[in-house]
Design a protein around this motif. Sequence first.
Motif, PDB file in Angstrom:
ATOM      1  N   TRP A 173       0.832  -1.202   0.000  1.00  0.00           N
ATOM      2  CA  TRP A 173       0.000   0.000   0.000  1.00  0.00           C
ATOM      3  C   TRP A 173       0.867   1.252   0.000  1.00  0.00           C
ATOM      4  O   TRP A 173       0.528   2.253  -0.637  1.00  0.00           O
ATOM      5  N   SER A 174       1.984   1.210   0.706  1.00  0.00           N
ATOM      6  CA  SER A 174       2.891   2.365   0.724  1.00  0.00           C
ATOM      7  C   SER A 174       3.471   2.631  -0.661  1.00  0.00           C
ATOM      8  O   SER A 174       3.564   3.779  -1.088  1.00  0.00           O
ATOM      9  N   ALA A 175       3.859   1.561  -1.348  1.00  0.00           N
ATOM     10  CA  ALA A 175       4.385   1.723  -2.709  1.00  0.00           C
ATOM     11  C   ALA A 175       3.308   2.282  -3.628  1.00  0.00           C
ATOM     12  O   ALA A 175       3.576   3.155  -4.466  1.00  0.00           O
ATOM     13  N   TRP A 176       2.070   1.793  -3.483  1.00  0.00           N
ATOM     14  CA  TRP A 176       0.950   2.301  -4.279  1.00  0.00           C
ATOM     15  C   TRP A 176       0.740   3.790  -4.017  1.00  0.00           C
ATOM     16  O   TRP A 176       0.560   4.575  -4.952  1.00  0.00           O
ATOM     17  N   ALA A 177       0.752   4.168  -2.742  1.00  0.00           N
ATOM     18  CA  ALA A 177       0.532   5.575  -2.394  1.00  0.00           C
ATOM     19  C   ALA A 177       1.642   6.462  -2.956  1.00  0.00           C
ATOM     20  O   ALA A 177       1.376   7.554  -3.470  1.00  0.00           O
ATOM     21  N   ALA A 178       2.875   5.984  -2.876  1.00  0.00           N
ATOM     22  CA  ALA A 178       3.997   6.777  -3.391  1.00  0.00           C
ATOM     23  C   ALA A 178       3.897   6.943  -4.914  1.00  0.00           C
ATOM     24  O   ALA A 178       4.043   8.058  -5.435  1.00  0.00           O
ATOM     25  N   ALA A 179       3.634   5.845  -5.615  1.00  0.00           N
ATOM     26  CA  ALA A 179       3.519   5.931  -7.072  1.00  0.00           C
ATOM     27  C   ALA A 179       2.322   6.801  -7.470  1.00  0.00           C
ATOM     28  O   ALA A 179       2.402   7.571  -8.433  1.00  0.00           O
ATOM     29  N   SER A 180       1.231   6.699  -6.725  1.00  0.00           N
ATOM     30  CA  SER A 180       0.058   7.524  -7.007  1.00  0.00           C
ATOM     31  C   SER A 180       0.357   9.003  -6.801  1.00  0.00           C
ATOM     32  O   SER A 180      -0.020   9.848  -7.615  1.00  0.00           O
ATOM     33  N   VAL A 188       3.270  10.519  -6.934  1.00  0.00           N
ATOM     34  CA  VAL A 188       4.169  10.985  -8.001  1.00  0.00           C
ATOM     35  C   VAL A 188       3.372  11.210  -9.286  1.00  0.00           C
ATOM     36  O   VAL A 188       3.534  12.231  -9.962  1.00  0.00           O
ATOM     37  N   SER A 189       2.486  10.272  -9.614  1.00  0.00           N
ATOM     38  CA  SER A 189       1.670  10.404 -10.832  1.00  0.00           C
ATOM     39  C   SER A 189       0.785  11.640 -10.777  1.00  0.00           C
ATOM     40  O   SER A 189       0.686  12.390 -11.761  1.00  0.00           O
ATOM     41  N   TRP A 190       0.134  11.868  -9.637  1.00  0.00           N
ATOM     42  CA  TRP A 190      -0.740  13.037  -9.520  1.00  0.00           C
ATOM     43  C   TRP A 190       0.051  14.335  -9.585  1.00  0.00           C
ATOM     44  O   TRP A 190      -0.419  15.331 -10.153  1.00  0.00           O
ATOM     45  N   MET A 191       1.253  14.358  -9.019  1.00  0.00           N
ATOM     46  CA  MET A 191       2.080  15.570  -9.092  1.00  0.00           C
ATOM     47  C   MET A 191       2.484  15.857 -10.540  1.00  0.00           C
ATOM     48  O   MET A 191       2.450  17.007 -10.979  1.00  0.00           O
ATOM     49  N   ILE A 192       2.855  14.820 -11.272  1.00  0.00           N
ATOM     50  CA  ILE A 192       3.216  15.002 -12.683  1.00  0.00           C
ATOM     51  C   ILE A 192       2.009  15.518 -13.460  1.00  0.00           C
ATOM     52  O   ILE A 192       2.117  16.438 -14.271  1.00  0.00           O
ATOM     53  N   PRO A 251      -6.931  15.402 -19.068  1.00  0.00           N
ATOM     54  CA  PRO A 251      -7.689  14.316 -18.424  1.00  0.00           C
ATOM     55  C   PRO A 251      -6.845  13.646 -17.325  1.00  0.00           C
ATOM     56  O   PRO A 251      -5.637  13.460 -17.486  1.00  0.00           O
ATOM     57  N   PRO A 252      -7.454  13.288 -16.215  1.00  0.00           N
ATOM     58  CA  PRO A 252      -6.711  12.746 -15.063  1.00  0.00           C
ATOM     59  C   PRO A 252      -6.232  11.312 -15.290  1.00  0.00           C
ATOM     60  O   PRO A 252      -6.776  10.354 -14.746  1.00  0.00           O
TER      61      PRO A 252
END
Length: 151
Positions: free
Chosen positions: A95-102, A104-108, A121-122
Amino acid sequence: MVMAAAPEMRASDGDRDRVAAALREHVAEGRLTIDEFNERLEQVYQSRTYGELATLTSDLPAIDLHRLPAAVAPAGRPGPARRDGKAQGSVKSAWSAWAAASAVSWMIWLLSTVASGHLIPPWPMWVMGPWGVILLIKTVSDRGGQSRRDT
């Protein structure tokens, strides 16, 4: 991670993706913290050569992404029936890896939207959605299995 013989050769997007996947596995196994993962992941996508990619995993054991250690159970033996928190820890790491990747993706996505001046589009939903659903199913099934063993 096995790299090509010539470290000065240019790496492809697929090579960078394989290193990123290996780093995610190391986070799930507890070898890297989320901060270390985020730092290395940023460096992965800035790397140009095999040598630069190899330095990011040089202090970690090799991982065969086709045969992940956590996914392979010994033959003839059922899954673990103990409740020492180890399985729960790997779910937390996932879950931590998912949150981190998410994140980073949202910031990009946010930076791209602001820079372009119009709403893009999101697309991060396509990154976090399927991965999150799989993790949710795994989390719920693990908890259900624990309660059945308790009775």
